[in-house]
Scaffold this motif. Structure first.
Motif, PDB file in Angstrom:
ATOM      1  N   GLU A   1      20.533  54.262  -2.062  1.00  0.00           N
ATOM      2  CA  GLU A   1      19.313  53.493  -2.305  1.00  0.00           C
ATOM      3  C   GLU A   1      19.326  52.169  -1.552  1.00  0.00           C
ATOM      4  O   GLU A   1      18.290  51.724  -1.047  1.00  0.00           O
ATOM      5  CB  GLU A   1      19.124  53.257  -3.803  1.00  0.00           C
ATOM      6  CG  GLU A   1      18.979  54.527  -4.624  1.00  0.00           C
ATOM      7  CD  GLU A   1      17.945  55.489  -4.052  1.00  0.00           C
ATOM      8  OE1 GLU A   1      16.774  55.087  -3.883  1.00  0.00           O
ATOM      9  OE2 GLU A   1      18.322  56.650  -3.764  1.00  0.00           O
ATOM     10  N   GLU A   2      20.487  51.536  -1.437  1.00  0.00           N
ATOM     11  CA  GLU A   2      20.563  50.282  -0.694  1.00  0.00           C
ATOM     12  C   GLU A   2      20.369  50.513   0.801  1.00  0.00           C
ATOM     13  O   GLU A   2      19.702  49.713   1.486  1.00  0.00           O
ATOM     14  CB  GLU A   2      21.900  49.591  -0.951  1.00  0.00           C
ATOM     15  CG  GLU A   2      22.094  48.260  -0.251  1.00  0.00           C
ATOM     16  CD  GLU A   2      21.138  47.164  -0.715  1.00  0.00           C
ATOM     17  OE1 GLU A   2      21.059  46.131  -0.013  1.00  0.00           O
ATOM     18  OE2 GLU A   2      20.483  47.327  -1.773  1.00  0.00           O
ATOM     19  N   LEU A   3      20.907  51.605   1.327  1.00  0.00           N
ATOM     20  CA  LEU A   3      20.694  51.935   2.740  1.00  0.00           C
ATOM     21  C   LEU A   3      19.218  52.170   3.026  1.00  0.00           C
ATOM     22  O   LEU A   3      18.686  51.704   4.045  1.00  0.00           O
ATOM     23  CB  LEU A   3      21.508  53.176   3.119  1.00  0.00           C
ATOM     24  CG  LEU A   3      23.025  52.989   3.223  1.00  0.00           C
ATOM     25  CD1 LEU A   3      23.718  54.333   3.311  1.00  0.00           C
ATOM     26  CD2 LEU A   3      23.390  52.124   4.430  1.00  0.00           C
ATOM     27  N   VAL A   4      18.534  52.888   2.148  1.00  0.00           N
ATOM     28  CA  VAL A   4      17.092  53.114   2.311  1.00  0.00           C
ATOM     29  C   VAL A   4      16.349  51.788   2.244  1.00  0.00           C
ATOM     30  O   VAL A   4      15.445  51.511   3.048  1.00  0.00           O
ATOM     31  CB  VAL A   4      16.574  54.101   1.247  1.00  0.00           C
ATOM     32  CG1 VAL A   4      15.053  54.179   1.286  1.00  0.00           C
ATOM     33  CG2 VAL A   4      17.183  55.482   1.454  1.00  0.00           C
ATOM     34  N   ARG A   5      16.711  50.953   1.284  1.00  0.00           N
ATOM     35  CA  ARG A   5      16.047  49.651   1.131  1.00  0.00           C
ATOM     36  C   ARG A   5      16.191  48.813   2.389  1.00  0.00           C
ATOM     37  O   ARG A   5      15.265  48.070   2.770  1.00  0.00           O
ATOM     38  CB  ARG A   5      16.650  48.904  -0.061  1.00  0.00           C
ATOM     39  CG  ARG A   5      15.870  47.656  -0.464  1.00  0.00           C
ATOM     40  CD  ARG A   5      16.635  46.816  -1.468  1.00  0.00           C
ATOM     41  NE  ARG A   5      17.795  46.180  -0.875  1.00  0.00           N
ATOM     42  CZ  ARG A   5      17.756  45.080  -0.116  1.00  0.00           C
ATOM     43  NH1 ARG A   5      16.595  44.497   0.143  1.00  0.00           N
ATOM     44  NH2 ARG A   5      18.859  44.576   0.381  1.00  0.00           N
ATOM     45  N   GLN A   6      17.313  48.965   3.084  1.00  0.00           N
ATOM     46  CA  GLN A   6      17.540  48.196   4.304  1.00  0.00           C
ATOM     47  C   GLN A   6      16.888  48.826   5.530  1.00  0.00           C
ATOM     48  O   GLN A   6      17.015  48.303   6.638  1.00  0.00           O
ATOM     49  CB  GLN A   6      19.043  48.022   4.534  1.00  0.00           C
ATOM     50  CG  GLN A   6      19.719  47.133   3.495  1.00  0.00           C
ATOM     51  CD  GLN A   6      21.168  46.835   3.824  1.00  0.00           C
ATOM     52  OE1 GLN A   6      21.647  47.120   4.929  1.00  0.00           O
ATOM     53  NE2 GLN A   6      21.888  46.261   2.874  1.00  0.00           N
ATOM     54  N   GLY A   7      16.195  49.947   5.346  1.00  0.00           N
ATOM     55  CA  GLY A   7      15.410  50.521   6.426  1.00  0.00           C
ATOM     56  C   GLY A   7      16.048  51.665   7.179  1.00  0.00           C
ATOM     57  O   GLY A   7      15.502  52.115   8.205  1.00  0.00           O
ATOM     58  N   HIS A   8      17.163  52.190   6.693  1.00  0.00           N
ATOM     59  CA  HIS A   8      17.812  53.306   7.375  1.00  0.00           C
ATOM     60  C   HIS A   8      17.205  54.630   6.936  1.00  0.00           C
ATOM     61  O   HIS A   8      16.637  54.748   5.842  1.00  0.00           O
ATOM     62  CB  HIS A   8      19.317  53.284   7.097  1.00  0.00           C
ATOM     63  CG  HIS A   8      19.989  52.042   7.596  1.00  0.00           C
ATOM     64  ND1 HIS A   8      20.288  51.834   8.924  1.00  0.00           N
ATOM     65  CD2 HIS A   8      20.391  50.905   6.942  1.00  0.00           C
ATOM     66  CE1 HIS A   8      20.859  50.650   9.072  1.00  0.00           C
ATOM     67  NE2 HIS A   8      20.923  50.065   7.888  1.00  0.00           N
ATOM     68  N   GLU A   9      17.332  55.617   7.786  1.00  0.00           N
ATOM     69  CA  GLU A   9      16.807  56.959   7.505  1.00  0.00           C
ATOM     70  C   GLU A   9      17.944  57.780   6.895  1.00  0.00           C
ATOM     71  O   GLU A   9      18.858  58.206   7.610  1.00  0.00           O
ATOM     72  CB  GLU A   9      16.303  57.597   8.796  1.00  0.00           C
ATOM     73  CG  GLU A   9      15.545  58.892   8.600  1.00  0.00           C
ATOM     74  CD  GLU A   9      14.966  59.421   9.897  1.00  0.00           C
ATOM     75  OE1 GLU A   9      14.835  60.665  10.027  1.00  0.00           O
ATOM     76  OE2 GLU A   9      14.661  58.601  10.793  1.00  0.00           O
ATOM     77  N   VAL A  10      17.877  57.994   5.590  1.00  0.00           N
ATOM     78  CA  VAL A  10      19.003  58.584   4.862  1.00  0.00           C
ATOM     79  C   VAL A  10      18.614  59.945   4.313  1.00  0.00           C
ATOM     80  O   VAL A  10      17.528  60.123   3.755  1.00  0.00           O
ATOM     81  CB  VAL A  10      19.451  57.669   3.702  1.00  0.00           C
ATOM     82  CG1 VAL A  10      20.700  58.245   3.022  1.00  0.00           C
ATOM     83  CG2 VAL A  10      19.731  56.250   4.201  1.00  0.00           C
TER      84      VAL A  10
END
Length: 362
Positions: free
Chosen positions: A30-39
């Motif tokens: 969720e933090e990776l998504v919040r930072q704009g990464h495509e997960v």
């Protein structure tokens, strides 16, 4: 960056009840998504995520009475991952070693976080056979039994800031949270509480493998002592109340604990921890600040009497300084970028701060 997170299928992501690895995978995703990464998250179908979910089984296997063997489901998941491997810049595995034979061709775009104990005698030969696979440990102590392998570093767990709210005042009981198993020390927790004259609340799951241990060793103690209450498994909302209202969390482990997620969950609530000096405990708990580290039951009983002298606000501050999800995500992003750049970085954990140093290129 395009990132695949490959989670165990035992619990959903995040777990409905007990579950450490899947909970960390959820926080990181969720933090990776919040930072704009495509997960893309490979997990059970009942998982909840803002990433793209690839459902590799309908529901978490532990809660599925039809699932008698977990390995076939994980093999099928890994085949899905293999087929899509070229889509990702980084593939982050959380499934121990099952994937090692299938990632040889793209291993330098992978990282594997080892979440479990590594001191079992058969593991040294296994990891020596795959000593090129990039690995991350969750504590420095976890690495101690391992042969020379391709460690990228140590990344401590982290929690979202507000997942467990701070509570300034406790309600006068000790807490035990986790699994009913010999290595977790529920019997010892009961002895400590009885000798200290404090109520003890136990919130724990009982796996089938530990059912006889519960029936023969722990349940009789629960029934014997009127100050002990067994609650069973609890969910995230119940956990906030359970930990937040406790005077202290008892962590009387008798094994090389790789991290101890429940200890930082307690810290997030402002609840200090009384922990035995095993495994990663000295790395996670700041003795005299976020908890008290002890070497015996006698010392633990004395610690119960002293624990009220610790400042719950400082316990929470320690959590915010060392164990937030943003720090965990930053550490992993640095690892991911080192893979993409064909370099190797190592993360130390001196004083609880991630440190980066360039080591030899592959």
């Amino acid at each position: 960056m395009k990132i695949a997170q490959i989670a165990p299928l035992i619990e959903s992501v995040p777990p409905r009840l007990y579950g450490g690895t899947e909970r960390i995978v959820s926080y990181l995703t969720e933090e990776l998504v919040r930072q704009g990464h495509e997960v893309t998250l490979f997990a059970s179908g009942d998982s909840r995520t803002s990433a793209e979910l690839v459902a590799c089984c309908d529901v978490a296997l532990r809660l599925n009475p039809k699932s008698q063997n977990h390995i076939p489901y994980h093999i099928m998941m890994l085949e899905q991952v293999r087929k899509r491997a070229d889509e990702f810049d980084v593939l982050h595995f959380h499934v121990d070693v099952l994937h090692f034979p299938i990632i040889r061709e793209f291993a330098q775009r992978t990282v594997t976080t080892l979440h479990g104990r590594l001191d079992l005698p058969f593991l040294a030969r296994l990891y020596a056979m795959f000593n090129d696979i990039p690995l991350v440990s969750i504590s420095d102590d976890q690495r101690r039994p391992m042969p020379p392998v391709n460690w990228l570093g140590t990344v401590y767990h982290g929690l979202p800031r507000d997942i467990l709210p701070f509570r300034r005042k406790a309600s006068g009981y000790l807490a035990f949270l986790g699994r009913i198993s010999p290595e977790k020390g529920p019997e010892v927790a009961i002895e400590i509480a009885a000798r200290a004259g404090m109520p003890l609340k136990i919130a724990a799951k009982i796996d089938a493998v530990d059912q006889s241990f519960w029936e023969e060793r722990v349940e009789p103690l629960v029934l014997r002592y009127s100050n002990v209450e067994f609650i069973g498994e609890i969910d995230e909302q119940q956990k906030a109340e359970f930990l937040g209202n406790a005077t202290a969390l008892l962590f009387p482990i008798d094994w090389p604990e790789p991290f101890g997620l429940v200890t930082i969950e307690a810290m997030a609530c402002g609840t200090p921890v009384i922990a035995f000096n095993r495994g990663a405990v000295p790395e996670v708990i700041d003795d005299g600040v976020s908890g008290l580290i002890v070497d015996s039951v006698d010392e633990a009983v004395e610690a119960v009497r002293r624990i009220g002298g610790l400042d719950r606000a400082r316990v929470r501050e320690t959590f915010e300084r060392r164990f937030m999800v943003g720090r965990m995500c930053s550490d992993y992003m640095a690892v991911y970028r080192s893979l993409a750049g064909n370099k190797r970085f190592a993360f130390g954990s001196r004083n609880g701060r991630a440190e980066m140093q360039l080591v030899r290129p592959v």
